[in-house]
Design a protein around this motif. Structure first.
Motif, short mmCIF file in Angstrom:
data_model
loop_
_atom_site.label_atom_id
_atom_site.label_comp_id
_atom_site.label_asym_id
_atom_site.label_seq_id
_atom_site.Cartn_x
_atom_site.Cartn_y
_atom_site.Cartn_z
N ASP A 167 0.86 -1.19 0.00
CA ASP A 167 0.00 0.00 0.00
C ASP A 167 0.89 1.24 0.00
OD1 ASP A 167 -1.88 1.99 0.59
OD2 ASP A 167 -1.76 1.55 2.73
N THR A 168 1.47 1.56 -1.16
CA THR A 168 2.42 2.67 -1.21
C THR A 168 1.96 3.77 -2.16
OG1 THR A 168 3.65 1.67 -3.03
CG2 THR A 168 4.36 1.11 -0.80
N ARG A 169 2.36 4.98 -1.85
CA ARG A 169 2.03 6.12 -2.69
C ARG A 169 3.31 6.92 -2.88
NH1 ARG A 169 -0.07 11.23 -1.62
NH2 ARG A 169 0.10 10.80 0.61
N PHE A 170 3.69 7.10 -4.14
CA PHE A 170 4.94 7.80 -4.43
C PHE A 170 4.81 9.28 -4.08
CE2 PHE A 170 8.12 9.85 -7.05
CZ PHE A 170 9.21 9.05 -6.84
N ILE A 171 5.70 9.80 -3.25
CA ILE A 171 5.59 11.21 -2.88
C ILE A 171 6.90 11.96 -3.05
CG2 ILE A 171 3.68 11.01 -1.22
CD1 ILE A 171 5.87 10.98 0.98
N GLY A 172 7.87 11.35 -3.75
CA GLY A 172 9.13 12.06 -3.98
C GLY A 172 9.93 12.23 -2.71
N ILE A 173 10.55 13.41 -2.56
CA ILE A 173 11.52 13.57 -1.46
C ILE A 173 10.89 14.13 -0.19
CG2 ILE A 173 13.53 13.79 -2.97
CD1 ILE A 173 13.33 16.86 -2.41
N GLU A 174 9.57 14.09 -0.12
CA GLU A 174 8.89 14.66 1.05
C GLU A 174 9.39 14.06 2.37
OE1 GLU A 174 4.35 14.71 2.29
OE2 GLU A 174 4.64 15.37 0.22
N ASN A 175 9.60 12.73 2.38
CA ASN A 175 10.09 12.07 3.60
C ASN A 175 11.42 12.66 4.04
OD1 ASN A 175 7.99 10.25 3.92
ND2 ASN A 175 8.91 8.80 2.49
N PHE A 176 12.29 12.92 3.06
CA PHE A 176 13.62 13.43 3.39
C PHE A 176 13.54 14.84 3.96
CE2 PHE A 176 14.53 9.97 0.56
CZ PHE A 176 15.65 9.40 1.13
N GLN A 177 12.57 15.61 3.43
CA GLN A 177 12.40 16.96 3.97
C GLN A 177 11.92 16.91 5.41
OE1 GLN A 177 9.77 18.16 0.85
NE2 GLN A 177 11.33 19.42 -0.14
N LYS A 178 11.08 15.91 5.70
CA LYS A 178 10.55 15.79 7.07
C LYS A 178 11.64 15.45 8.08
CE LYS A 178 5.66 14.43 7.07
NZ LYS A 178 4.85 13.22 6.98
N ILE A 179 12.67 14.72 7.62
CA ILE A 179 13.73 14.30 8.54
C ILE A 179 14.32 15.48 9.28
CG2 ILE A 179 16.06 13.35 8.70
CD1 ILE A 179 15.46 11.59 6.39
N TRP A 180 14.64 16.54 8.52
CA TRP A 180 15.39 17.64 9.13
C TRP A 180 14.52 18.46 10.06
CZ3 TRP A 180 19.81 15.84 8.71
CH2 TRP A 180 20.17 15.12 7.56
#
Lengths: 280, 279
Positions: free
Chosen positions: A44-57
């Motif tokens: 159950d995945t949805r491609f969202i680009g680099i959003e996860n990486f932005q959330k890290i910081w």
């Protein structure tokens, strides 16, 4: 011979290769992909680009754990290697009991991180109780506690590697130095240390990766307490995955960042110390 | 030997004897605390048990029943022994093949193995546990296959490194004498590999026996636990620890390791030194 052997590919390589592909390669590639997705399960995945990486910081716990890990790694590399090298220097001398002492110092290495963590938790809390504190009172205690634990566990292992290195130094070098009138400290800095460079490379490499990947000891000793202040990278990632609902994607992105940090450190460290080895 | 150096040698022996005692102290503390009543363990951890605090085997009984210790011990034994045997057999065969054939597949596989050693477990933990779940491998036998895939990197790397120093002529002679590759491997190569087999076997044993997170994520915990999982299980959901049972479990977890260490201590120390030099 090659031709005859090649027919046997399925017998020799296929079992290992299949297991390696299913349990390492596919999860790795899937992991890279999932770091760019929003997901709760693999299907159950949805491609969202680099959003996860932005959330890290924006996640202060991750940045904190990164610094905590880096500081810990720096301190443990220096402390463990200096101690192990010093002990190895003594235990390659001729005196009664060296073999027994080697056996004793190596022993904690076989005990697993979880067990070690609880052993030391009892001891540190017992000592700190005299000052009416506990191990999770402040992150400073957790840091030193973890450092002492890691020294106790790893000094023996590194000592064995240093002893092997020291024993391979040819004795005539020392003899020549003695004839030339070198002092003990000159012998140490001009012969012993340069000749131990390969062992130093291996040991700094091992302590670096061990410290960065440290998980079990961290979980058992403090579990990140107080309020995630003693959380190291690996534990932070696991907590993000399994304790925060909806953060799986960010957890995977953190893991990718973690992987790149470890890879860059390992490569640059190997290059640095290998260069020094070639020079002499 | 001069008198002076003799005296300094005795001093060194004495000094290191003291160090050794300090080094063993944490384990000794755990051992005698395991015989104390629960309330006294965290309150006075450094005091020996006395008439008032002595608890007999109470903690052991409680720890063993709470964690199903014997089951965990059996699971740990099975998983470690089976995985190490499977890893040694499969990866030594694979390493021999890839270092004796110069094909692209061999080269790529070798570099992937080296690469896998750098990758931290957290990078693959989620996808790996889902994959294992999907393939219904949440049992000890399934875990063995997971360890084969995950332990392959280090093992193939170490075997390949050793293989470079083994003269190929012996194997060629065996082939000319009529051995097929399987016979050549088991009758000629494997005996030569013995020291490396021991090194790799020891490194993998130390890793798998003590591994916590991988079996924790993969095993169906309602049915199976390994020893590290059983120890961690004693920490309750809200962080409270039953220190009585914990002490007993720590002692029980250390005993097999000490037995293993004492019975093959020379191999372990040699194996570690040899393994490190190849790395």
């Amino acid at each position: 011979m090659q031709k005859a052997l090649k027919k046997y590919f399925p017998v020799f390589v296929l079992p290992t290769m299949t297991a390696f592909i299913i349990f390492f390669l596919i999860p790795f590639i899937l992991g890279l992909y999932l770091s760019l997705c929003d997901f709760t399960t693999v299907s159950d995945t949805r491609f969202i680009g680099i959003e996860n990486f932005q959330k890290i910081w924006g996640d202060s716990t991750f940045v904190h754990s990164l610094w905590f890990t880096a500081l810990f790694a720096g301190a443990s590399i220096v402390l463990i290697n200096v101690l192990a090298f010093a002990v190895a220097l003594f235990l390659t001398k001729q005196f009664r009991g060296t073999n027994f002492f080697r056996t004793v110092f190596f022993m904690p290495n076989l005990i697993g991180g979880i067990v070690l963590g609880y052993i030391w938790q009892l001891i540190f809390n017992g000592i700190l109780a005299y000052y009416s504190k506990t191990l999770t009172y402040s992150a400073v205690y957790g840091f030193w506690g973890l450092l002492i634990l890691m020294c106790w566990q790893q000094v023996g292992y590194m000592m064995i590697i240093y002893i092997a290195g020291l024993q391979s130094i040819p004795a005539d070098l020392y003899e020549a130095a003695r004839i030339d009138g070198a002092t003990p400290s000159q012998r140490l800095s001009r012969i012993t240390i340069p000749m131990s460079m390969p062992a130093i490379t291996i040991c700094t490499f091992l302590t670096l990766t061990n410290s960065f990947k440290l998980f079990d000891q961290n979980l058992a000793l403090t579990a990140g307490q107080p309020s995630d202040k003693t959380e190291m990278l690996a534990l932070n990632i696991v907590h993000t995955f399994y304790n925060r609902i909806g953060w799986e994607g960010v957890g995977q992105a953190k893991a990718v960042v973690f992987f790149f940090i470890v890879a860059i450190l390992v490569i640059s460290q190997l290059k640095m110390t290998r260069n020094r080895e070639v020079q002499q | 030997m001069t008198k002076k150096s003799k005296a300094s040698n005795h001093a060194l022996t004495a000094l290191f004897s003291v160090f050794s005692l300090v080094y063993i102290a944490p384990i000794a503390i755990i051992v005698y605390n395991s015989f104390k009543k629960k309330a006294y363990i965290t309150r006075t951890p450094f005091d020996f048990p006395n008439e008032k605090t002595f608890a007999g085997l109470e903690n052991y009984v409680e720890g063993i029943t709470k964690t199903n210790f014997w089951d965990a011990l059996a699971t740990s034994f099975f998983v470690t022994a089976a995985s190490v045997i499977v890893i040694l057999l499969c990866t030594s065969m694979a390493a021999w093949y890839i270092s004796r054939t110069k094909s692209r597949t061999s080269r790529i596989f070798y570099y992937l193995c080296v690469f896998s050693m750098v990758v931290p477990f957290q990078m693959v933990m989620f996808t790996l546990s889902k994959t294992a779940d999907y393939l219904h491998l949440g049992n000890p036998l399934g875990l063995v296959f997971v360890y084969l895939g995950f332990g392959a990197g280090l093992a193939v790397f170490m075997f390949s490194g050793f293989m470079k120093s083994v003269p190929i002529e012996i194997e060629e002679a065996a082939m000319i004498d009529g051995c097929n590759p399987i016979q050549t491997f088991f009758l000629v190569v494997l005996p030569i590999l013995r020291p490396t087999l021991i090194s790799v076997g020891i490194l993998e044993t130390m890793w798998i026996w003590n591994d916590y997170l991988l079996p924790y994520l993969i095993l169906d915990l309602n049915k199976w636990m390994t020893i590290p999982i059983a120890v961690q299980y004693l920490k309750g959901g809200y962080g409270s620890i039953d220190w009585g049972a914990m002490m007993a479990m720590l002692v029980l977890a250390i005993i097999p390791i000490i037995i293993f260490y004492i019975s093959c201590q020379k191999h372990i120390i040699k194996g570690v030194a040899a393994g490190a030099v190849k790395g």
